[in-house]
Design an enzyme around this catalytic site. Structure first.
Site, PDB file in Angstrom:
ATOM      1  N   HIS A 480       0.835  -1.200   0.000  1.00  0.00           N
ATOM      2  CA  HIS A 480       0.000   0.000   0.000  1.00  0.00           C
ATOM      3  C   HIS A 480       0.876   1.259   0.000  1.00  0.00           C
ATOM      4  O   HIS A 480       0.737   2.130  -0.863  1.00  0.00           O
ATOM      5  CB  HIS A 480      -0.907  -0.026   1.232  1.00  0.00           C
ATOM      6  CG  HIS A 480      -1.790   1.180   1.356  1.00  0.00           C
ATOM      7  ND1 HIS A 480      -3.111   1.158   1.009  1.00  0.00           N
ATOM      8  CD2 HIS A 480      -1.535   2.447   1.765  1.00  0.00           C
ATOM      9  CE1 HIS A 480      -3.637   2.365   1.199  1.00  0.00           C
ATOM     10  NE2 HIS A 480      -2.701   3.159   1.667  1.00  0.00           N
ATOM     11  N   GLU A 481       1.777   1.328   0.962  1.00  0.00           N
ATOM     12  CA  GLU A 481       2.620   2.524   1.070  1.00  0.00           C
ATOM     13  C   GLU A 481       3.540   2.645  -0.132  1.00  0.00           C
ATOM     14  O   GLU A 481       3.839   3.744  -0.589  1.00  0.00           O
ATOM     15  CB  GLU A 481       3.417   2.512   2.380  1.00  0.00           C
ATOM     16  CG  GLU A 481       2.562   2.552   3.646  1.00  0.00           C
ATOM     17  CD  GLU A 481       1.497   3.650   3.643  1.00  0.00           C
ATOM     18  OE1 GLU A 481       1.710   4.700   3.014  1.00  0.00           O
ATOM     19  OE2 GLU A 481       0.431   3.439   4.268  1.00  0.00           O
TER      20      GLU A 481
HETATM   21 ZN   LIG Z   1      -2.916   5.218   1.955  1.00  0.00          ZN
END
Ligand SMILES: [Zn+2]
Length: 696
Positions: A480-481
């Site tokens: 995600h990051e």
């Molecule tokens: Zn996010």
């Protein structure tokens, strides 16, 4: 050596590492030289420089044009951006009492600096004149977007208000800045103060890797040889999932949900009421009935009604699923001879048991295959296949902590593209959560500027000499990051304020959440999920069970998210007088939506940093789900092409989404990529909420 004295004498000059040219590779911040006392003098200089640049635009005798007004604004404030980026990186990822003290001062000074700029009548007059005549200015698409965004930003900050209203807005902004800092310091304070020591007899059910992480957490706090649970989510959640000690689960759970709500010096209840009151007043001054109406006008969703309708659509099937799951968990307790009602601190534990029984899968069985290094490699490899970028680790770049790693990113042609810093491990000096930020944004206004992008996570460190092993959730967070990171690194725009993640909040989670999809592809897992000791690839049978288990407990996850998003929306669309008693308001709202008593909000108000440390996610927590409607639908483009790295789809993804930053209207960018609007049921399908619940 009289070094201290010399520095004291010269902090406003070149002896201040924040004010001199950086001689490091790629001109990165010389973190090894930067100390807390350098920040205030550097900020002072940055404010002076920026104010002078703005004055030059305001006093420019020539008629306003795009170049002398909009481009000049884009060029202004470089030192301020540079100093701020370093400062906020440290405050979030590696703070100390001196920095936190300075943070209070800086947030106030920042508000005082920006208020007169954003409300400058002459400056705004120039922008309005250009905006009114925009059709005649012969602008490129990106320039048109920039002019529009600049006008909107000033207009929404109150630049068009009368003098009395502006004065009041300025006071409100200062006050809000102060309250936001206080809120986050309180939260950090409560998180730092609490821990639960695990004696030898307190470890029933805990995995070796959990105990190892609990040992390093103790060591970080100067309690070598002991093992502790901390209030970081990456400590609490696995503990609640696996500890067989119901009494300890209750203790940890209660401490976790009480952060910021303990009636001590870190209590956030009063701050919340003040923040909501001030936000409401600001919204009214600007001509909106509520803060939510003000906030959402500048988003993809546009109105509180649109947000509510999405959340309610998801809420019903999610709640129905959660209630059905609750009954199953209660039955499991009875089966085991338990004579108690399922409580919030039991949910994760029994859900994990049920998952093991049903899907024959538990997190502990897959963790040895998800070492941090292998998952970083996987995230990089997907980017190489999709966008042609490659990653080489650099050991010669100064960082703020020895655990931080740096990679140089090169494009297909081998040209320098970006730097990427990964700061992965939890430590007391880091705030909780995971985030992406930048030390420098991509732009090419005056020649190419390569971005410097940061990912910060809170993973548990491995025991001495052992690698850090990620849970499936951690691995997903990593991707995600990194997806946000790619949004920053692949950015290819001219103007700095449109760079990378400078997009609507309900669009910004698209690149990050979309990237999570690659993490759970069999093709990716087969290659990178290798046993950390034997190097064996993930066995097919375990892989299948892992993928099946993904949809498990989605009722719970969706309920804790959507309820948090709904309460955010209610806080910001009801009069502040209604939420004067934060706890009572929370109770009433949860009752109204029929919140299952065994599930709590993902973030209770007193610890809801998204809403109260700044206003970025205020009335905006729904954004993750708004973006999810798009990401669930977007990955389908690769599936339809029959190749998760299909070059033609990947090229569109790069051109329309990952490289275009805020230079395009997001709706238009999405349609350009997908050829149509997103199909909303994709989200429910992905969460497994379309089947078997009986609800619609
Ligand atoms: Zn996010």
């Amino acid at each position: 050596m009289s070094e201290t004295l010399e520095q004291e004498a010269d902090l406003h000059g070149p002896a201040n590492p924040l004010l001199k040219a950086w001689q490091t590779p790629f001109e990165t911040p010389p973190f090894d030289e930067i100390a807390p006392e350098h920040f205030l003098p550097a900020f002072e200089q940055a404010f002076v420089d920026h104010a002078a640049e703005i004055a030059a635009i305001v006093n420019d005798p020539s008629a306003p044009d795009f170049h002398n007004t909009i481009t000049a604004l884009e060029r202004s404030g470089r030192l301020l951006a540079k100093v701020s980026a370093v400062f906020y990186d440290l405050v979030s990822a590696h703070s100390n009492p001196a920095l936190l003290e300075i943070d209070k001062e800086v947030s106030l000074r920042m508000a005082r600096h920006w208020n007169p700029i954003m409300m400058n009548a002459v400056l705004f007059g120039r922008i309005v004149m250009l905006h009114d005549n925009r059709a005649t200015l012969n602008l490129t698409g990106e320039q048109m977007r920039l002019l529009d965004r600049t006008y909107t930003r000033f207009h929404r900050a109150g630049a068009g208000l009368d003098e009395a209203a502006k004065t009041r807005m300025a006071a409100i902004n200062e006050h809000l800045a102060n309250l936001g800092t206080t809120f986050s310091h309180h939260l950090l304070g409560d998180e730092q103060e609490w821990f639960l020591e695990l004696g030898e007899g307190d470890r029933d059910g805990l995995s070796d890797s959990f105990v190892a992480a609990a040992r390093s957490a103790a060591e970080e706090r100067g309690m070598s040889g002991k093992a502790i649970v901390t209030l970081s989510r990456s400590s609490v959640e696995p503990f609640l999932k696996s500890s067989a000690r119901r009494d300890l689960r209750e203790k940890v759970y209660k401490a976790f949900v009480a952060r910021g709500d303990n009636g001590n010096a870190n209590d956030n209840n009063t701050s919340i009421v003040e923040i909501l009151t001030l936000r409401q007043e600001a919204a009214r001054l600007l001509g909106y009935p509520t803060f939510a109406a003000y906030r959402l006008e500048d988003s993809m969703a546009k109105t509180p009604e649109a947000v509510r309708s999405l959340l309610e659509r998801v809420w019903k099937p999610a709640r129905a699923r959660a209630l059905a799951d609750r009954d199953e968990l209660q039955a499991l307790i009875a089966e085991e001879g338990g004579n108690f009602a399922l409580a919030p601190w039991d949910w994760r534990y029994y859900a994990e048991k049920l998952r093991q029984a049903k899907a024959n899968f538990d997190d502990a069985s897959i963790k040895p295959y998800l070492s941090l290094d292998h998952m970083i490699e996987a995230a990089f490899d997907c980017a190489t296949r999709l966008f042609g970028v490659t990653f080489t680790e650099r050991k010669d770049i100064p960082t703020w902590h020895p655990d931080v790693r740096v990679w140089e990113v090169k494009d297909r042609a081998g040209k320098h593209k970006a730097l990427f810093y990964g700061d992965y491990f939890a430590r007391p000096s880091k705030r909780s959560g995971a985030w992406m930020t930048s030390l420098r944004d991509q732009q090419k206004l005056d020649g190419e500027v390569a971005p410097i992008i940061i990912n910060v996570c809170n993973f548990a460190k491995g025991a001495e000499g052992q690698p850090s092993l990620l849970s499936p959730d951690d691995a997903r967070t990593l991707f995600h990051e990194f997806g946000h990171g790619l949004h920053g690194m692949m950015s290819d725009v001219t103007y700095p304020s449109l760079s990378g993640t400078s997009v609507f909040t309900d669009f910004v989670e698209l690149p990050s959440q979309l990237y999570e999809h690659w993490q759970e592809q069999p093709q990716v897992l087969r290659q990178f999920a290798r046993h950390y000791q034997t190097g064996e690839p993930l066995p097919d049978d375990l892989l299948q069970r892992f993928l099946d288990a993904r949809k498990f407990n989605q009722g719970f996850a969706t309920v804790e998210f959507v309820s948090s998003a709904l309460i955010d929306l209610e806080f910001h669309s009801q009069p502040a007088s209604v939420s004067r008693d934060v706890r009572a308001f929370e109770r009433a709202e949860l009752e109204k939506i029929g919140m299952p008593a065994e599930i709590s909000l993902r973030h209770r108000p007193q610890q809801f940093g998204h809403l109260f440390t700044g206003d970025h996610y205020a009335a905006g927590y729904y954004s993750y789900m708004w973006s999810e409607v798009m990401d669930a639908d977007a990955f389908g483009a690769f599936e339809e092409a029959g190749d998760i790295f299909d070059p033609a789809v990947a090229k569109r993804l790069l051109d329309d989404i990952y490289s275009s930053g805020g230079s395009r209207d997001p709706e238009e960018a999405y349609v350009a990529f997908r050829g149509r609007d997103p199909e909303p049921d994709a989200l429910l399908r992905r969460r497994g909420l379309l089947e078997k619940t009986g609800a619609v």
